[in-house]
Design a protein around this motif. Sequence first.
Motif, PDB file in Angstrom:
ATOM      1  N   ASN A 121      43.446 -46.080 -92.844  1.00  0.00           N
ATOM      2  CA  ASN A 121      44.856 -46.239 -93.159  1.00  0.00           C
ATOM      3  C   ASN A 121      45.632 -46.737 -91.950  1.00  0.00           C
ATOM      4  N   VAL A 122      46.665 -47.534 -92.253  1.00  0.00           N
ATOM      5  CA  VAL A 122      47.592 -48.021 -91.240  1.00  0.00           C
ATOM      6  C   VAL A 122      48.836 -47.154 -91.314  1.00  0.00           C
ATOM      7  N   VAL A 123      49.228 -46.579 -90.180  1.00  0.00           N
ATOM      8  CA  VAL A 123      50.372 -45.675 -90.112  1.00  0.00           C
ATOM      9  C   VAL A 123      51.407 -46.264 -89.162  1.00  0.00           C
ATOM     10  N   SER A 133      52.675 -45.451 -94.446  1.00  0.00           N
ATOM     11  CA  SER A 133      51.221 -45.324 -94.367  1.00  0.00           C
ATOM     12  C   SER A 133      50.613 -46.049 -95.550  1.00  0.00           C
ATOM     13  N   MET A 134      49.536 -46.795 -95.293  1.00  0.00           N
ATOM     14  CA  MET A 134      48.866 -47.534 -96.367  1.00  0.00           C
ATOM     15  C   MET A 134      47.363 -47.535 -96.134  1.00  0.00           C
ATOM     16  N   ARG A 135      46.619 -47.250 -97.179  1.00  0.00           N
ATOM     17  CA  ARG A 135      45.162 -47.351 -97.121  1.00  0.00           C
ATOM     18  C   ARG A 135      44.759 -48.815 -97.148  1.00  0.00           C
ATOM     19  N   ILE A 141      49.518 -47.573 -86.029  1.00  0.00           N
ATOM     20  CA  ILE A 141      48.259 -46.916 -85.684  1.00  0.00           C
ATOM     21  C   ILE A 141      47.221 -47.261 -86.739  1.00  0.00           C
ATOM     22  N   GLY A 142      46.045 -47.671 -86.295  1.00  0.00           N
ATOM     23  CA  GLY A 142      44.949 -47.935 -87.218  1.00  0.00           C
ATOM     24  C   GLY A 142      43.945 -46.802 -87.163  1.00  0.00           C
ATOM     25  N   GLY A 186      35.915 -44.848 -94.249  1.00  0.00           N
ATOM     26  CA  GLY A 186      34.670 -44.931 -93.506  1.00  0.00           C
ATOM     27  C   GLY A 186      34.084 -43.562 -93.222  1.00  0.00           C
ATOM     28  N   GLN A 187      33.137 -43.529 -92.325  1.00  0.00           N
ATOM     29  CA  GLN A 187      32.497 -42.292 -91.899  1.00  0.00           C
ATOM     30  C   GLN A 187      32.590 -42.170 -90.392  1.00  0.00           C
TER      31      GLN A 187
END
Length: 233
Positions: free
Chosen positions: A192-194, A211-213, A185-186, A218-219
């Motif tokens: 982060n990528v989960v 999970s990795m940043r 999941i992005g 962002g906003q």
Amino acid sequence: MKSYSRRRQDAPHPHQVLADPTGNFLLSPDLGADLIRIYSINKSTGKLTTCTPFSTPGGTGPRHGGFWEKNPNVLFVGNELSNTVSAYTVTYPSGGCLTLNRFQTLTTIANNKTLPSGSKVAEVHTKDNFLYVANRRDLSFNPNDSIATFSLDSAGTMAFQQITSSGGTYPRTFAIAKAGDLVVIGDQTTANVVVVKRNNETGLLGPQVASMRIGSVGQAENDNGLSAVLWDD
């Protein structure tokens, strides 16, 4: 100031292009025009011919679609502005253009309830007899958003199964591994990528395994953060 929906439908906004399973047609969900645009492909020249588009109800905002590999004559489309997912039968008249017939539309949380204001459906994907839809800004797992899971019968009729945490906020994109046991999941806003487990028998999504940043946070409502994820498998 214009509402989000008004801003998104000021003009045509084709959000995706996908080929049908025969390779003879291109479809493009047009969020801004409430259309699913259809084009026939000349395989010799590569040129496109415009077919009659399929009109969705005003304010639907079709965003992202996918054909079901178990039954290629079924198309699913996620609708950003109405926060729904629709199922379509696909037919191929002899010598004519592909046509669509919508046979079911559901919201993407339990009991077909309306999603909270500000929510936005994103991508849809199928695997085996299951459909998955990303919910952005639904805050079902506050502060995190969710992925919805539906089971599919042989005709493609959807039945809600569960929602699970996206592991971050604004899940713009996700992908299912070829083996079916993992989903990545992005989360756009939290950048982060989960990765979560998936049960190949039940189709249900399970616990988070990684999970990795990626880059800077962002906003919400902006196009910064994380945009897309894919498996290399």
